[in-house]
Every structure is written in C-alpha cells, then in structure tokens.
Design an enzyme around this catalytic site. Structure first.
Site, PDB file in Angstrom:
ATOM      1  N   GLY B 134       0.787  -1.240   0.000  1.00 31.80           N
ATOM      2  CA  GLY B 134       0.000   0.000   0.000  1.00 31.80           C
ATOM      3  C   GLY B 134       0.807   1.272   0.000  1.00 31.80           C
ATOM      4  N   GLY B 187     -15.615  -5.899   6.096  1.00 31.62           N
ATOM      5  CA  GLY B 187     -14.985  -5.573   4.818  1.00 31.62           C
ATOM      6  C   GLY B 187     -13.473  -5.699   4.840  1.00 31.62           C
ATOM      7  N   ASP B 201      -1.535 -13.690  -1.772  1.00 30.44           N
ATOM      8  CA  ASP B 201      -1.297 -12.253  -1.897  1.00 30.44           C
ATOM      9  C   ASP B 201       0.101 -11.893  -1.386  1.00 30.44           C
ATOM     10  OD1 ASP B 201      -2.579  -9.326  -2.009  1.00 30.44           O
ATOM     11  OD2 ASP B 201      -1.572  -9.513  -0.076  1.00 30.44           O
ATOM     12  N   LYS B 205       3.549 -10.469  -3.562  1.00 29.76           N
ATOM     13  CA  LYS B 205       4.336  -9.302  -3.147  1.00 29.76           C
ATOM     14  C   LYS B 205       5.783  -9.697  -2.859  1.00 29.76           C
ATOM     15  CE  LYS B 205       0.270  -7.097  -1.057  1.00 29.76           C
ATOM     16  NZ  LYS B 205      -0.503  -7.055   0.197  1.00 29.76           N
TER      17      LYS B 205
END
Lengths: 428, 428
Positions: B134, B187, B201, B205
């Site tokens: 991020g 969420g 994931d 990365k």
C-alpha cells in the site's frame, strides 16, 4: 559498460565507509546496474590515512581544482561536514559540471538554494539522502513517494547520539553527565557534543525534512530548539509511571493555522511506535492526509549506513539523466505567505517541589486554572524531603505553550506555593 | 503549466480512492509540482458508480480502445486486479504510448517481464509502487535507496487481512473462523478469502520485493507458501508464554548458499520491531550489508493509502522523463544460476499431545536427537486431558526443515509416544 568516476571529499567516518562500500561492491554494481564505479580521486589532508584505506597515492588530490579539472570524475561525494570549505568546494564542483552527493545537513539546510541554483545552471545532479537519518530512506520517500499527500505531521527521532544517551539514562538510571562521558569514550558522542545534545543537528535535519514535506522552505531560524542537557533521571522515572518514554523529538506540523517546527525533549506514550526506537536507531513517523501513518526506521548514522545512502545516490545519479530541482521551491528564505506558529499546542508534564502544607494544591490549581490549563492527571510522589517539600506531578490536557510559561512564572514568583522543577512536553 | 491527463481502469476501492485524491488535490499539485493532473477518462462497467463518484458521464469510456486513442490521456492507472483483462489492457495502453501505473501485484509478479519489454519498446513509464504494501514506500526504497547494498534478508508482514485476523485472535482469544467471519462483515476480508488467508497475496508481493532486493527474478513458483487457516488460539497462547507473537511472515534470504523465499505463519520475539505491527498495519524489515536494519511501516492496504502510492507514481511519472527499466533484469524466469534453498534453516515450536506415562519424553528426545534436532526449551503445559494425553511444547535450536519433517513423521508413526499437534517456525 558505463564507467562512473567518483571523487570523495573527506575520508572521515562516512567518507571512509563510502570508499569501502564502493571498493568492495564494485563487481556487485557491475552485475546489478551495469555500471563500473571507480573512485578516481579523494581530497584528504592526511595522505597516510587515505593510503591506509587502500587509496593509491596518486589518487589523493592536492586541492579541489585537481578534482574539478579531472575528466574522469563524474560525481563528487562531499562528506566533510560544516559550511566552509565544503560550500566553496561543492560550488566549484557543480560549476565544473560534476554532480554532487552530500551528507552535509548543515550545508544543505543553510545553502540549499544557492547549491540548487548552481546545479540546475550546470545541468548537474545534487543529491542529499545521506544528509538526514543515515541509511533510512526518508528524503526520497518524501520526494518521490508521499509527495501526493498533504503531510499533516512528522515526528522524528533523528539524532543518534541523544537517543543513545536517553535510552541509557532510562535503562540504567544513570545521569546525563555520566552517560555522556561513556558515550564520548565509545565514540558515540563527539568531544564537543553541543551540535548533538543541544539539538542543532536534529534541527538542521528537521529544516530539510519539513521543507520537503510541506513544500515550502522552512529555515533553520524558524525551528524552536531545546536540547537534553537539563534532563534528569528523576523525570524519566516519574514519566515511566505515567506510561511515558522520554525522547528528543523533532516535530513538524502543517495545520490550518500554520506550520510549527520544533526540536525538544518530550514524553511519548510507551505504546507509540516511536517509543521503542532505542539506542542509536532513528525513525521518522509521518502522517499524510492519504497515506495515514508511515514510519521509517533504521540506523541514523554510522560509516556504512550513511555510506549506504550515499552509494544509493551515486547509483541513482549514474543511472538517471534527468535531475529534479526546485525541491525546496528554490527560495533561500521562507515564503512570506508561510505562517509559523510559535505559541503551539501541547500537553505538558510539570513537576513541582511543593511545600507540604495545607492549601498548596488549591493555590497551584488556581494558577493553572487562571492560565487556561486543565489538569488530566496529578500525582504526589514520595515523602516530604529535608526541605519540607514534596514532589507534585501534573500531566495537563492540551494547552498552549504560552499558558504554561505564564503558569510557571506565576508559581515560581510565589514565595509560599512551590518551585517548578521540570516542564516537559507530552505527545498525546 | 504542464497538463497531465490520467485514465483510471476500474473504480473499485483503490480506483475510487485514487480518483478522490486527484480531484481533491488538483490545486495542491498545481502549487507543489507545477502540474495540472486531470482525470480524462475512466473504464468502469458500472457507469452510475462512476457518476456517483463525480465522474462526468462523457468521461466514462466504452472500452479500452477509447482510452488508448485519447490524445489527452498520458498516464493510465490500472487498478482492476487479476491477470485478465488487466494484462491485455495494460499492454494495449503501453503500445499506444501511454505510461502505466499499476497496483496489480498478481499481474506484475507473473508478467513483469512482458510488461517491461513493452514499456521500454514504447518509451513509456511503468510504475508499481502500489502493488506492494500500500502506502509504504518499499519499492522505491529497494530500487533507489538500498540498491547499493547486498540485501541479506527481508522479513515482511505484507498482508493486512491476515495480520488483522492474527492480531484479533491473539488479543481476544477468538478462533480463526470467528474472526474471519467478523472481518468479512467489516470488509477487512473478502467473501472468498483464499488469496489472503492462504498466503497467495503475500507471495505475489514477496516475489516482486525479493526480485528487486536480490537483483534477480524470483518467480512466484519458487516461493514456499503456507496460510493461517490451521492456526489455533491454543498455540498463540502457548507462544506468548515463551515471549512470542504469531505473524504471517514473508521471508526472503540471500545467503552464500542460495536464496530462500517463503510465506508462512511464524513466531517472532515480542521485542522484535515487527512484533508490534498490529491490525491491518504492514511492515517490511530489511537487512543490508551496509545499511544494517531498516524497517518501513504503515498502511498496507486501503483506498487512500494505496491511492497515495499510485498518485506518488503519477507525479513521479509526470515530472521525470527518463524511465528506468530492467529492474528485474527483464527475464521471465529465474536465472539458471540462481540457487534456491528449499531445506531451509529455522528454529521450531513443536506441540505434541503426549501419552502421560513414563518413558515418553525419553522416546521423543531420542527421535529429535536422531533427526539432528536440538531442543532449546521444553515445557509441559496443563493437566492430563480425557484422552490421557498432556501437551508437551518444544522450542528447538536452529535446524533444517527436513529434519523437522522427518521427526514429525517418526513421532506420528509411533503408536505409543505422542501425536504432533502443531509445528510453527520460530524467527530467532
């Protein structure tokens, strides 16, 4: 393969580290970046020191002109420190068409404008990642990663010497003077420690970092500065009881009412990520309006960590041809439209030596109230001393600096209430 | 002022965040970087979603060709995720001469070679800071700051969903399944959580980050991968007694004998800086031969933090004209000379359900000894259960993965000694 000639001005700790990295990693960079980096010259008065490092005698330049006129030198590394002769030398190199990589925070903080103008005029690169927080990649993070944010605040532990001293004082309960002596023996503090312990070094770095973060020149002169020489173990210990750790913090804030920039000791909650940055480690905690919180942590000084930043800049310079300038909007002074806040807001730790008699607490409370200070926590510590006084500690809610100054002078002026023993800002 | 036209492919969480940042900060970038960034087109099937965000109806493109042929679009932001149609779209844009900024870790991990070749051929920029962790500036730190180091190791908490789940399990003593359900409601986890909880994931990365760190392509297929679905609160609690915190760690090491890359749950000392990276925060802890230890910490996901990385890339792309390629040496597969270590070294936490009768400990010890495993700490926990078994926990010294596998199969094969209830690697 592209050949890259480097000259190093000054073979002190960082210069020596840089030389060592470039020499030992030459083959690595040939493989990783297809460049052959060779140290073509060094400027060092102590020729034997250079030779001992492995520099060939004929590569020790007699003066800066030899380096400027050496066609094999593409990039000059300035690691001399201080303003002069570093400034003259850097300008000479830029005018001679050499790109410059510097670790010199004082020079860059004070004269970045002049240097950037010269770099741009001569189509040279000017890189300064090593000027702030050693190997921690904070300059480029601000320039090339977080530049889309409005940076709201930045809190840094950006001086290794003071962090080492405060960590030791806290862990071992030893006084500032004693730890300083030990740090000097170990080479963690200079013989003249003023630049570190009085916060100058941190303020130079804060000037550079906050200029980048806030996209406007923040001159050194605008930074409030207070060192750690007055810090006592007593307050570090009392702070622990409230869950605080004492650090020398460099703080920059960019709020709706203006910019505040300050370097001073402060208590920070022990759960804050900065609280566990110990010894000579450094960190910068940045809050942006998009990225939220980012912390960059690592070695803020030392031959190889700072050398890592310098070599990173050398490789970047050698593999990129479009240099960026105007990182500080190329002004020498703060823009007239930049508003600086001096009467900033903070919470405070206030320790009083109070007379152990009725009515004292009421009188202190009345002073606080009159000055617009609201108390969040209060504690009476220990027994009445020989002077008939007892330590009273207050943690205030957020208030303004001037309110606290006023309260302190009122309390100190009163003969019969208490004396103010310590005032330390608290990061909420 | 230079105008910069942007198109956004996909207005999901990150695309929406990027749109919002660009729109709200337009004036900020005019001032700070003298560029006027305007979103000229979006590609989004749900037109009403786009309109609700504030996109003018005529700027919603019908297909990728409209964007490729739009002369006002300079930079395309790909935030669709997944391999197709993202890959085709990105290649179309590069072939049309548009620079591309992507957050797509799966695409970049698997096809970076093809994309970089296309970017180079068409003289376009290709940026992917947002693909990893991020808003944390780790890609550029590896490319432009730490590139002078031999990176020795990299340990990351680089998946927000699993870190949130493990933090909750540890803090509240709630089972994996329960926390997952709650995370899905909030969420923080997808309806189909496989990519996160099984470590895919994080492995995408790690492939990207270790390729940059080690200057050689590290394909996804070479990464050992194990998720968190089998983790029990029991082991998290026992681990605490030994001073450990459980995290899903992505580890890359570059040693004399080769490279090891792995994603799996692991215990880490609670004093390690990574141990206090909680909730959806992420961090990467990098050790280089010059810089020593550096940690980069922040929000690893989310609309605005990931948008911050994308906008950082957009501004960089718009203000630099010489793009760098070959960041992965432009190979599609690992170089044949790259040696990968599968039988890696680690310490281990091993929990057994042992029969509560004489001689069991001797037999277990004998198996460990036979397999070359040396025990650092041992503890018998709690009372004998209804099954007549008692939990025995061993923390081993550093040993090899295959030694532990062998010991586990020997113990499990023995009818009368014990059953292996859990094996978790321990970071020393």
């Amino acid at each position: 393969m592209k050949k890259v000639g480097v000259a190093i001005l000054g073979l002190g700790v960082v210069g020596g580290g840089t030389y060592k990295i470039l020499k030992e990693h030459r083959e690595l960079y040939q493989k990783s970046h297809k460049i052959d980096i060779v140290v073509e010259a060094v400027l060092e008065r102590d020729i034997e020191k250079a030779v001992a490092l492995g520099v060939e005698r004929e590569k020790v330049a007699a003066n800066i002109q030899e380096i400027c006129s050496n066609p094999d030198v593409d990039i000059v590394v300035e690691v001399m420190g201080g303003v002069e002769p570093a400034k003259t030398f850097v300008l000479d190199c830029l005018h001679a068409g050499k790109s410059v990589v510097t670790s010199n925070k004082e020079l860059f903080c004070k004269y970045n404008h002049e240097l950037e103008v010269a770099a741009k005029k001569n189509h040279c690169g000017l890189f300064y990642e090593a000027s702030c927080v050693g190997g921690v990649p904070v300059i480029r993070a601000l320039l090339d990663n977080l530049q889309g944010n409005k940076i709201l605040s930045m809190i840094g532990i950006i001086n290794g010497t003071t962090n080492y001293i405060l960590t030791k004082m806290s862990a071992e309960g030893v006084s500032y003077q004693e730890v300083l002596k030990e740090a000097q023996k170990l080479g963690y503090a200079e013989a003249n420690p003023t630049a570190d312990v009085e916060g100058y070094d941190a303020a130079y770095k804060l000037s550079i970092l906050s200029s980048l973060a806030f996209h406007t020149k923040i001159p050194f002169s605008k930074i409030y500065r207070e060192g750690i020489t007055e810090i006592s173990v007593t307050d570090i210990e009392y702070g622990k009881k409230f869950g605080y750790v004492l650090k020398l913090l460099a703080t920059g804030k960019n709020g709706d009412n203006g910019i505040e920039v300050r370097v001073h000791p402060a208590f920070i909650k022990n759960s804050h990520p900065l609280a566990s940055v110990n010894d000579s480690y450094n960190a910068v905690y940045i809050t942006g309006d998009c990225v939220e919180d980012v912390m960059l942590y690592g070695r803020g000084a030392g031959a190889l960590p700072t050398g890592s930043a310098i070599v990173g800049d050398i490789i970047y310079c050698a593999t990129h041809s479009n240099y960026q300038y105007s990182t500080f909007k190329n002004t020498a002074e703060a823009s007239p439209s930049t508003k600086f806040i001096e009467n900033f807001e903070s919470a405070y730790y206030i320790r009083l030596n109070a007379a152990d008699k009725p009515g004292v607490l009421a009188k202190v409370s009345s002073v606080f109230s009159k000055c617009g200070i609201s108390v969040a926590q209060m504690s009476q510590e220990g027994q009445t001393g020989e002077d008939g006084c007892v330590p009273l500690i207050f943690i205030t809610h957020t208030t303004r600096e001037n309110n606290v100054k006023k309260a302190v002078s009122l309390i100190d002026a009163s003969e019969d209430i208490a004396k103010v023993a310590a005032v330390i800002r608290v990061v909420e």
